[in-house]
Enzyme design. Structure first.
Site, PDB file in Angstrom:
ATOM      1  N   ARG A 258      70.494  24.455  85.853  1.00 33.76           N
ATOM      2  CA  ARG A 258      70.239  23.220  86.416  1.00 33.76           C
ATOM      3  C   ARG A 258      70.298  21.879  85.232  1.00 33.76           C
ATOM      4  O   ARG A 258      70.716  21.109  85.361  1.00 33.76           O
ATOM      5  CB  ARG A 258      68.767  23.253  86.891  1.00 33.76           C
ATOM      6  CG  ARG A 258      68.321  22.439  88.084  1.00 33.76           C
ATOM      7  CD  ARG A 258      66.785  22.596  88.185  1.00 33.76           C
ATOM      8  NE  ARG A 258      66.579  23.912  88.521  1.00 33.76           N
ATOM      9  CZ  ARG A 258      65.897  24.213  89.522  1.00 33.76           C
ATOM     10  NH1 ARG A 258      65.742  23.347  90.710  1.00 33.76           N
ATOM     11  NH2 ARG A 258      65.586  25.468  89.859  1.00 33.76           N
TER      12      ARG A 258
ATOM     13  N   ASP B 113      67.860  31.157  83.174  1.00 32.90           N
ATOM     14  CA  ASP B 113      68.199  29.880  82.649  1.00 32.90           C
ATOM     15  C   ASP B 113      67.819  29.986  81.078  1.00 32.90           C
ATOM     16  O   ASP B 113      68.782  29.218  80.327  1.00 32.90           O
ATOM     17  CB  ASP B 113      67.699  28.633  83.232  1.00 32.90           C
ATOM     18  CG  ASP B 113      68.282  28.376  84.522  1.00 32.90           C
ATOM     19  OD1 ASP B 113      69.239  29.118  84.980  1.00 32.90           O
ATOM     20  OD2 ASP B 113      67.488  27.346  85.177  1.00 32.90           O
TER      21      ASP B 113
HETATM   22  O1  F6P Z   1      66.192  29.947  88.129  1.00 28.62           O
HETATM   23  C1  F6P Z   1      66.689  28.829  87.821  1.00 28.62           C
HETATM   24  C2  F6P Z   1      67.885  28.651  88.727  1.00 28.62           C
HETATM   25  O2  F6P Z   1      68.515  29.834  88.644  1.00 28.62           O
HETATM   26  C3  F6P Z   1      68.670  27.276  88.590  1.00 28.62           C
HETATM   27  O3  F6P Z   1      69.569  27.603  87.600  1.00 28.62           O
HETATM   28  C4  F6P Z   1      69.319  27.215  89.861  1.00 28.62           C
HETATM   29  O4  F6P Z   1      69.612  25.871  89.825  1.00 28.62           O
HETATM   30  C5  F6P Z   1      67.976  27.418  90.793  1.00 28.62           C
HETATM   31  O5  F6P Z   1      67.309  28.613  89.958  1.00 28.62           O
HETATM   32  C6  F6P Z   1      68.367  27.726  92.053  1.00 28.62           C
HETATM   33  O6  F6P Z   1      67.230  28.303  92.815  1.00 28.62           O
HETATM   34  P1  F6P Z   1      67.074  28.378  94.471  1.00 28.62           P
HETATM   35  O7  F6P Z   1      68.148  28.295  95.094  1.00 28.62           O
HETATM   36  O8  F6P Z   1      66.057  29.361  94.690  1.00 28.62           O
HETATM   37  O9  F6P Z   1      66.290  26.943  94.716  1.00 28.62           O
END
Ligand code: F6P
Length: 343
Positions: free
Chosen positions: A172, A128
């Site tokens: 996010r 991110d």
């Molecule tokens: O690593 C950050 C991120 O890529 C965010 O952009 C995304 O919302 C999140 O991880 C999703 O991660 P997981 O599915 O592992 O909870």
């Protein structure tokens, strides 16, 4: 010296390159040993560790995505309750320094450990690119490359079918991936969490494209993007067990509205974890290796409570406080530049 490392939070291309950089530098430059705790903070609490050597395995992980140590998330309350256990485990394993590799959440945990007397050198990671105090985190370049490739491919199929294509990318709280991939991929509109979007404006831009004789449109949507208050109904999502908001598909919300208002055929592609998997780009391998080397050296210099960071061409040390103080968001001037080539 005996160094321990671990990877925590969402994985990211380049984690293995950091581990390799740490192990090589510690072994070869200092004659030090390195152990890896498995599965993030949980592995440290449960004393799940492996010895890491500068051997063939370590040599070959440079190109490998994911993390050979495994990763995981731990609720902050559970983590804090484990402080005594963590300290006991580090002491029993005779660890002199700990290098946690992780994003904002992990570095917050690292700061808390450092404040409680654990000798820590942090390494920032996340696709991110939202960790404060560093120009780039490794993994970001790979994610942007993957998303850009996807957008490139969507241009041709969109044009063939006279469609509006929505591409939802990760992000996010911040829109760095969307901003860069949208610009590199020639998207006609990009929405990011930092600036609530106006659905009227998006539809106008798309309508104008078709009026001008263009056959298609591409809209990039960061998963955490939101409409201006009161302009569009959407589900807020819920919190998962780690306190992270779950997303309900803003890309599809925009797709439905564009279809409703313009009558155009619209399709949505959610890139999801494809952006996080696979081999790192050359840029990410180099950055990750430099972070690993610097982190190992910083341990030997006893620069504890610090984090490695990229400033221009240089890898420098910043404080854990600076790294976790706030998220690095897309500034208005960068979004303005992107907006100049929308439509
Ligand atoms: O690593 C950050 C991120 O890529 C965010 O952009 C995304 O919302 C999140 O991880 C999703 O991660 P997981 O599915 O592992 O909870």
């Amino acid at each position: 010296m005996r160094i321990a490392t671990l990877t925590s939070g969402g994985d990211c291309p380049g984690l293995n390159a950091v581990i390799r950089g740490i192990v090589r530098t510690a072994n070869v430059e200092f004659g030090s040993t390195v152990v890896g705790y498995q599965d993030g903070w949980a592995g440290l609490m449960e004393d799940k560790r492996v010895q890491l050597y500068d051997d063939e395995t370590i040599d070959r992980i440079l190109l490998r995505g994911g993390t050979i140590l495994g990763t995981g998330r731990l609720h902050p309350d559970k983590f804090k309750a484990g402080l005594d256990q963590i300290k006991r485990n580090l002491e029993a394993a005779e660890i002199d320094a700990l290098i946690p590799i992780g994003g904002e959440g992990t570095l917050k945990g690292a700061k808390w450990l450092a404040d409680n007397g654990v000798p820590i050198v942090g390494v920032p990671k996340t696709i991110d690119n939202d960790v404060n105090g560093t120009d780039y985190t490794f993994g970001f370049d790979t994610a942007v490359a993957v998303a850009t490739d996807a957008i490139d491919r969507l241009h041709t199929t969109a044009e063939s079918h006279n469609r509006v294509m929505i591409v939802e990318v990760m992000g996010r709280h911040v829109g760095w991936i969307a901003l860069h991939a949208g610009m590199a991929g020639g998207a006609h509109y990009t929405v990011i969490p930092e600036f609530p979007f106006d659905i009227n404006e998006i539809c106008k831009k798309m309508e104008r494209r078709f009026q001008m004789g263009e056959k298609y449109g591409i809209i990039v949507v960061a998963e955490g993007a939101e409409p201006k208050e009161g302009t569009l109904q959407f589900s807020e999502g819920e919190e998962d067990q780690f306190g992270h908001r779950t997303f309900t598909g803003m890309g599809q919300v925009i797709a439905d509205e564009v279809h409703k208002r313009l009558g155009q055929d619209v399709r949505t592609t959610v890139l999801g974890h494809i952006q996080r998997g696979g081999t790192p780009t050359a840029f990410d391998r180099v950055l990750a290796t430099r972070y690993g080397v610097r982190a190992a050296r910083a341990c030997h210099e006893e620069q504890f409570g610090k984090v490695v960071a990229l400033h221009g061409e240089r890898i420098e040390m910043i404080t854990l406080q600076e790294a976790v103080g706030e998220l690095k968001r897309v500034p208005e001037r960068r979004y303005n530049t992107a907006q100049a080539v929308f439509g």
